[in-house]
Structures are given as structure tokens and as C-alpha cells.
Design a protein around this motif. Sequence first.
Motif, mmCIF file in Angstrom:
data_model
loop_
_atom_site.group_PDB
_atom_site.id
_atom_site.type_symbol
_atom_site.label_atom_id
_atom_site.label_comp_id
_atom_site.label_asym_id
_atom_site.label_seq_id
_atom_site.Cartn_x
_atom_site.Cartn_y
_atom_site.Cartn_z
ATOM 1 N N LEU A 26 3.912 -1.409 5.019
ATOM 2 C CA LEU A 26 2.476 -1.053 5.204
ATOM 3 C C LEU A 26 2.411 -2.039 6.716
ATOM 4 O O LEU A 26 2.593 -1.441 7.469
ATOM 5 C CB LEU A 26 0.986 -1.226 4.530
ATOM 6 C CG LEU A 26 1.662 -0.290 3.546
ATOM 7 C CD1 LEU A 26 0.633 -0.841 2.259
ATOM 8 C CD2 LEU A 26 0.312 1.145 3.744
ATOM 9 N N CYS A 31 -0.177 -1.224 9.200
ATOM 10 C CA CYS A 31 -1.193 -1.860 8.523
ATOM 11 C C CYS A 31 -1.332 -3.334 8.251
ATOM 12 O O CYS A 31 -1.792 -3.492 7.493
ATOM 13 C CB CYS A 31 -1.418 -0.568 7.534
ATOM 14 S SG CYS A 31 -0.989 0.954 7.211
ATOM 15 N N ALA A 34 -4.741 -4.942 7.362
ATOM 16 C CA ALA A 34 -5.188 -4.427 5.959
ATOM 17 C C ALA A 34 -4.936 -4.944 5.485
ATOM 18 O O ALA A 34 -3.599 -6.138 4.779
ATOM 19 C CB ALA A 34 -4.727 -3.203 5.418
ATOM 20 N N LEU A 46 -6.993 -0.479 -0.151
ATOM 21 C CA LEU A 46 -5.955 -1.247 1.227
ATOM 22 C C LEU A 46 -7.279 -1.367 2.041
ATOM 23 O O LEU A 46 -8.464 -0.409 2.000
ATOM 24 C CB LEU A 46 -5.652 0.062 1.931
ATOM 25 C CG LEU A 46 -4.040 -0.407 1.337
ATOM 26 C CD1 LEU A 46 -3.312 0.558 2.259
ATOM 27 C CD2 LEU A 46 -3.309 -1.317 1.973
ATOM 28 N N PHE A 48 -9.455 -2.431 5.194
ATOM 29 C CA PHE A 48 -9.041 -2.605 6.678
ATOM 30 C C PHE A 48 -10.289 -3.275 7.397
ATOM 31 O O PHE A 48 -11.424 -2.478 7.270
ATOM 32 C CB PHE A 48 -8.492 -0.940 6.958
ATOM 33 C CG PHE A 48 -7.043 -0.285 7.135
ATOM 34 C CD1 PHE A 48 -6.377 -0.592 8.006
ATOM 35 C CD2 PHE A 48 -6.923 0.891 5.578
ATOM 36 C CE1 PHE A 48 -5.204 -0.292 7.456
ATOM 37 C CE2 PHE A 48 -5.896 1.129 5.804
ATOM 38 C CZ PHE A 48 -5.106 0.581 6.085
ATOM 39 N N ARG A 50 -10.059 -2.892 11.206
ATOM 40 C CA ARG A 50 -9.353 -1.968 12.398
ATOM 41 C C ARG A 50 -10.334 -2.404 13.282
ATOM 42 O O ARG A 50 -11.261 -1.287 13.680
ATOM 43 C CB ARG A 50 -9.303 -1.313 11.893
ATOM 44 C CG ARG A 50 -8.004 0.262 12.880
ATOM 45 C CD ARG A 50 -7.758 1.255 12.355
ATOM 46 N NE ARG A 50 -5.980 0.098 12.109
ATOM 47 C CZ ARG A 50 -4.550 0.956 11.657
ATOM 48 N NH1 ARG A 50 -4.248 2.075 11.850
ATOM 49 N NH2 ARG A 50 -3.728 -0.123 11.353
ATOM 50 N N ALA A 62 -5.353 4.635 10.056
ATOM 51 C CA ALA A 62 -5.044 3.927 9.779
ATOM 52 C C ALA A 62 -4.693 5.027 7.636
ATOM 53 O O ALA A 62 -3.579 4.895 7.429
ATOM 54 C CB ALA A 62 -6.697 3.547 8.693
ATOM 55 N N ASP A 65 -1.159 5.772 9.406
ATOM 56 C CA ASP A 65 -0.237 4.476 8.697
ATOM 57 C C ASP A 65 0.419 4.078 7.818
ATOM 58 O O ASP A 65 1.480 4.202 7.507
ATOM 59 C CB ASP A 65 -0.473 3.302 9.836
ATOM 60 C CG ASP A 65 -1.080 3.155 11.093
ATOM 61 O OD1 ASP A 65 -0.386 3.584 11.869
ATOM 62 O OD2 ASP A 65 -1.876 2.202 11.713
ATOM 63 N N VAL A 66 -0.985 4.673 7.138
ATOM 64 C CA VAL A 66 -0.882 4.721 5.448
ATOM 65 C C VAL A 66 0.642 6.028 4.990
ATOM 66 O O VAL A 66 1.773 5.638 4.213
ATOM 67 C CB VAL A 66 -1.557 4.774 4.124
ATOM 68 C CG1 VAL A 66 -1.251 4.413 3.148
ATOM 69 C CG2 VAL A 66 -2.805 3.513 5.099
#
Length: 174
Positions: A26, A31, A34, A46, A48, A50, A62, A65-66
Motif C-alpha cells: 500500500l 497510500c 491512509a 483504510l 484516507f 487525501r 485511492a 492505488d489500492v
Amino acid sequence: MRDYTFTLKYRLADDDQDPDMIVERLGEAGCTDALVGIGIVGRLALEFTREASSAQEAVRSALADVKAAIPGATLVEASPDLVGLTDIAELSGVSRQNIRKLMVAHGDFPLPMHEGNAGLWHLSEVLSWLGERKGYLHDPVLLETAKATLDVNIVKESKRHAPVVAGELEMLLA
């Protein structure tokens, strides 16, 4: 640019549950904004905060990214979205009884997602209604974030269920 706070909850694949490896991947995927929660075996939360130009951009980046870090994970829920009367009251700075009175007295109060002992509403719909009809002032960033997470949850649920069923029901629900 603003900071948007939201939570993404996932179910992990059976063969991908090493918490240390997940946290490392992550971080490598971006991430680092998070907080990672692994309280239930096979689940991941998670939270976040952001920075982005919109809530949609923050949530979508997000999610991407995950997905890059944990491609086998399945999104369970994006929040803030579903709330009960107590949550609505806390966010509005009034009592639960006050919100209940508004709900009963006004026929145009947003319809719940689930009606029963513990009703659930979409936060964005309730915040919009309270602002438009009753003049309650809410954090516009919270409303924007709630709308973005509602969109994610709608798409997630529609993908989960057969498109044929949705097509058949569309005409009946119109």
C-alpha cells in the motif's frame, strides 16, 4: 486543493492476507495518506485523508492505488455514506429526537435505504435535504465526500448484481 477524509473497506483474497506485506505494498502504491486497520481476519479498512481538487478525484485515486497494491481485494464499502438517525443528529448538532421529529413531520424527508428498527439513509441525501429545507449548515467537504462515496457504492452494488435483473427492473421502478 483540499483534504478529503473517507474510508474504504475491503475483503482480502484468501491467499493475500499477510498484514505486513499488504501495508508495504500500500505504501509503495501511494497510500501513505491512509490509516490501515486490520481488525477482522480477511478484512481491511483504510481511512484516507487525501489531498485533491475534488472528492471524486480523491476517492477514485485511492481506489486505483489500492487496486494496484492489492488487486485481489474486493471493495465492501466506501464511507461516509450510510448513516442512522444518531449519526445524522451528531453531524447536525441536534438531538436524535429532533431528527426523528423532522423525519416524521416532513413527508419529503429522504427515503431510507433500509427501514426498520435501525433505519439507514444515504448521508449525502440527508445533508442536502437538511440544508435546502431546514437551513442546517454542514461542512461542504463532507457533503461532497458523501456524494462521491455514494457513487462508488452504487456502482459497486450494480456490478455485484446481474445487469439483466437491473434492466428488467428499471422499467418497473421508473
